[in-house]
Design an enzyme around this catalytic site. Structure first.
Site, short mmCIF file in Angstrom:
data_model
loop_
_atom_site.label_atom_id
_atom_site.label_comp_id
_atom_site.label_asym_id
_atom_site.label_seq_id
_atom_site.Cartn_x
_atom_site.Cartn_y
_atom_site.Cartn_z
N CYS A 234 0.82 -1.22 0.00
CA CYS A 234 0.00 0.00 0.00
C CYS A 234 0.85 1.27 0.00
O CYS A 234 0.35 2.36 -0.29
CB CYS A 234 -0.94 0.00 1.20
N HIS B 42 -3.69 6.99 2.17
CA HIS B 42 -4.01 5.65 1.66
C HIS B 42 -5.39 5.26 2.16
O HIS B 42 -5.74 5.51 3.32
CB HIS B 42 -2.95 4.66 2.14
N ASN C 121 -9.98 -0.52 -1.12
CA ASN C 121 -8.53 -0.42 -0.99
C ASN C 121 -7.89 -1.00 -2.26
O ASN C 121 -7.89 -2.21 -2.45
CB ASN C 121 -8.09 -1.19 0.26
O1 UT7 Z 1 -4.03 -1.49 3.34
C1 UT7 Z 1 -2.99 -2.18 3.93
C2 UT7 Z 1 -3.07 -2.32 5.37
N1 UT7 Z 1 -4.31 -2.92 5.81
C3 UT7 Z 1 -5.05 -2.28 6.69
O2 UT7 Z 1 -4.74 -1.16 7.05
C4 UT7 Z 1 -6.24 -3.02 7.26
C5 UT7 Z 1 -6.29 -2.81 8.74
N2 UT7 Z 1 -7.37 -3.56 9.39
C6 UT7 Z 1 -8.66 -3.18 9.24
O3 UT7 Z 1 -8.98 -2.25 8.53
C7 UT7 Z 1 -9.69 -3.92 10.06
O4 UT7 Z 1 -9.05 -4.72 11.00
C8 UT7 Z 1 -10.65 -4.81 9.20
C9 UT7 Z 1 -11.58 -3.93 8.39
C10 UT7 Z 1 -9.84 -5.72 8.29
C11 UT7 Z 1 -11.52 -5.67 10.13
O5 UT7 Z 1 -12.22 -4.85 11.06
P1 UT7 Z 1 -12.17 -5.14 12.63
O6 UT7 Z 1 -13.04 -4.12 13.26
O7 UT7 Z 1 -10.75 -5.19 13.04
O8 UT7 Z 1 -12.88 -6.53 12.71
P2 UT7 Z 1 -12.30 -7.91 13.29
O9 UT7 Z 1 -11.30 -8.49 12.36
O10 UT7 Z 1 -11.91 -7.73 14.70
O11 UT7 Z 1 -13.59 -8.80 13.24
C12 UT7 Z 1 -14.74 -8.50 14.07
C13 UT7 Z 1 -15.83 -9.52 13.79
C14 UT7 Z 1 -15.34 -10.97 13.83
O12 UT7 Z 1 -16.37 -11.76 14.38
P3 UT7 Z 1 -16.30 -12.23 15.91
O13 UT7 Z 1 -15.02 -12.99 16.04
O14 UT7 Z 1 -16.31 -10.95 16.71
O15 UT7 Z 1 -17.53 -13.04 16.04
C15 UT7 Z 1 -15.17 -11.32 12.38
O16 UT7 Z 1 -15.31 -12.69 12.11
O17 UT7 Z 1 -16.35 -9.33 12.47
C16 UT7 Z 1 -16.30 -10.55 11.76
N3 UT7 Z 1 -16.07 -10.24 10.35
C17 UT7 Z 1 -17.07 -9.95 9.49
N4 UT7 Z 1 -18.40 -9.89 9.65
C18 UT7 Z 1 -19.13 -9.56 8.57
C19 UT7 Z 1 -14.89 -10.17 9.70
N5 UT7 Z 1 -15.11 -9.83 8.40
C20 UT7 Z 1 -16.44 -9.69 8.26
C21 UT7 Z 1 -17.27 -9.35 7.17
N6 UT7 Z 1 -18.60 -9.30 7.38
N7 UT7 Z 1 -16.78 -9.07 5.96
#
Ligand code: UT7
Length: 332
Positions: A116, A256, A286
């Site tokens: 990125c 970004h 992204n």
């Molecule tokens: O660009 C390069 C660098 N990358 C980044 O900067 C990405 C950085 N990370 C993020 O932006 C975020 O961590 C994400 C958008 C990837 C994820 O958001 P989050 O708030 O950190 O969610 P999480 O991974 O902690 O997941 C929360 C919950 C989980 O369920 P449980 O374990 O709480 O039951 C996931 O399984 O959300 C669930 N989940 C989803 N639910 C619906 C994960 N993906 C999805 C989805 N739809 N697509």
């Protein structure tokens, strides 16, 4: 003689026609519009479809547009750098393919892998060839075709990324416009949190790597988020301090587009009003190395000569950085 700086003198961009909405994704994996919007800010993203289509096709469209805006031909390009992690091939470089497709017969080039941060890394690198006086026309592309390395059964990654990118032309300037400063950083220990596990020399492609889905993006979102939110904000504040820029001096933050929450935290840390922040994550998601040039492309008509822009990114590697740019032209 005044010092030569590398000014952006034209910009082109390209996003594929196909729009993949949150609604359509929710028919493919267990997700929904509300989750995606509230956690990331994304509503839709573009996907490059069609037999034989590849990253180079995105790059070629962006560069063609840039050349036509500047009124020059492909043979005028000295050097073409492509920031990407989704090259057409492992080798040759996508730069070689793009130059061939364009007819850029006098150019050489290379690909630069910084995920990125690819565009900022490539812009800083390309600027050196102008500043030394060696070249007069350097094209810097930031683009990715993330759909080619995404697992559309993995809801944690497939909702985030899209395809697209942009290109800028760098030319010498002696009035102080263009790339003024940059701070670039890397921490390879972050590779365990965000990578494409197989397909390189560590784990060459095999039936096993395919069966284990190791050619797709692997991301531990929460861990990456923690690093991204701190480092992108820190480096953006640092480049302001280093160049004695106050929030009033900054015309635009060009961040970004990985997550709206990371963008908001960066703007807040810099003391910037939201109105000064370029955001199009809702439309394109992204696009990895494509996000920053796509923002500049979309905002081009609003940009004025002398505007102070801070470009800022965090991505796989880990790689991150910020670049201070003084805009060099009024487009209309
Ligand atoms: O660009 C390069 C660098 N990358 C980044 O900067 C990405 C950085 N990370 C993020 O932006 C975020 O961590 C994400 C958008 C990837 C994820 O958001 P989050 O708030 O950190 O969610 P999480 O991974 O902690 O997941 C929360 C919950 C989980 O369920 P449980 O374990 O709480 O039951 C996931 O399984 O959300 C669930 N989940 C989803 N639910 C619906 C994960 N993906 C999805 C989805 N739809 N697509």
């Amino acid at each position: 003689m005044s010092r030569i700086t590398a000014a952006i003198t034209a910009i082109g961009g390209y996003v594929p026609e196909y729009v993949l909405t949150n609604e359509e994704l929710s028919t493919m994996v267990d997700t929904n519009d509300e989750w995606i919007k509230s956690r990331t800010g994304i509503s839709e993203r573009r996907i490059l479809k069609g037999e034989g289509k590849a990253l180079s096709d995105i790059c070629v469209e962006a560069v063609k547009q840039l050349l036509s805006k500047r009124g020059i031909g492909p043979e005028d390009i000295d050097l073409l750098i492509v920031g990407t992690v989704t090259s057409d091939y492992n080798f040759p470089s996508t730069s070689n393919v793009v130059c061939d497709k364009l007819g850029a017969k006098n150019a050489w080039g290379y690909d630069l892998s910084a995920a990125c941060s690819g565009f900022i890394y490539a812009l800083a690198t390309g600027a050196q060839f102008i500043e030394t006086g060696r070249y007069k026309k350097v094209v810097v592309v930031g683009a990715d075709m993330m759909s080619s390395i995404l697992d559309y059964t993995d809801r944690t990654t497939c909702v985030i990324f899209g395809d697209g990118g942009g290109a800028v032309l760098l030319e010498p300037d002696t009035e102080g416009y263009g790339v003024k400063d940059f701070i670039l950083r890397a921490d390879g220990s972050g590779r365990k949190y965000l990578c494409q596990p197989a397909g390189g020399s560590l784990k060459p492609a095999s039936h096993e790597t395919v069966d284990n889905k190791q050619h797709y993006v692997y991301q531990e979102g929460k861990a990456v988020f923690k690093f991204a939110v701190t480092n992108m904000a820190d480096v953006s504040a640092e480049i302001m301090e280093k160049n004695k820029l106050t929030a009033d001096d900054v015309t635009w933050l060009v961040p970004h587009q990985a997550n709206l929450r990371i963008i908001d935290a960066t703007a807040e840390r810099m003391g910037l009003d939201k109105a000064k922040v370029m955001i199009n994550i809702q439309k394109f998601g992204n696009t990895t190395a494509g996000t920053i040039p796509l923002l500049l492309w979309e905002w081009e008509s609003k940009l004025r000569k002398g505007d102070n822009l801070i470009l800022s990114a965090f991505g796989g590697g880990f790689t991150w950085g910020a670049l201070y740019l003084k805009w060099a032209y009024n487009s209309n």
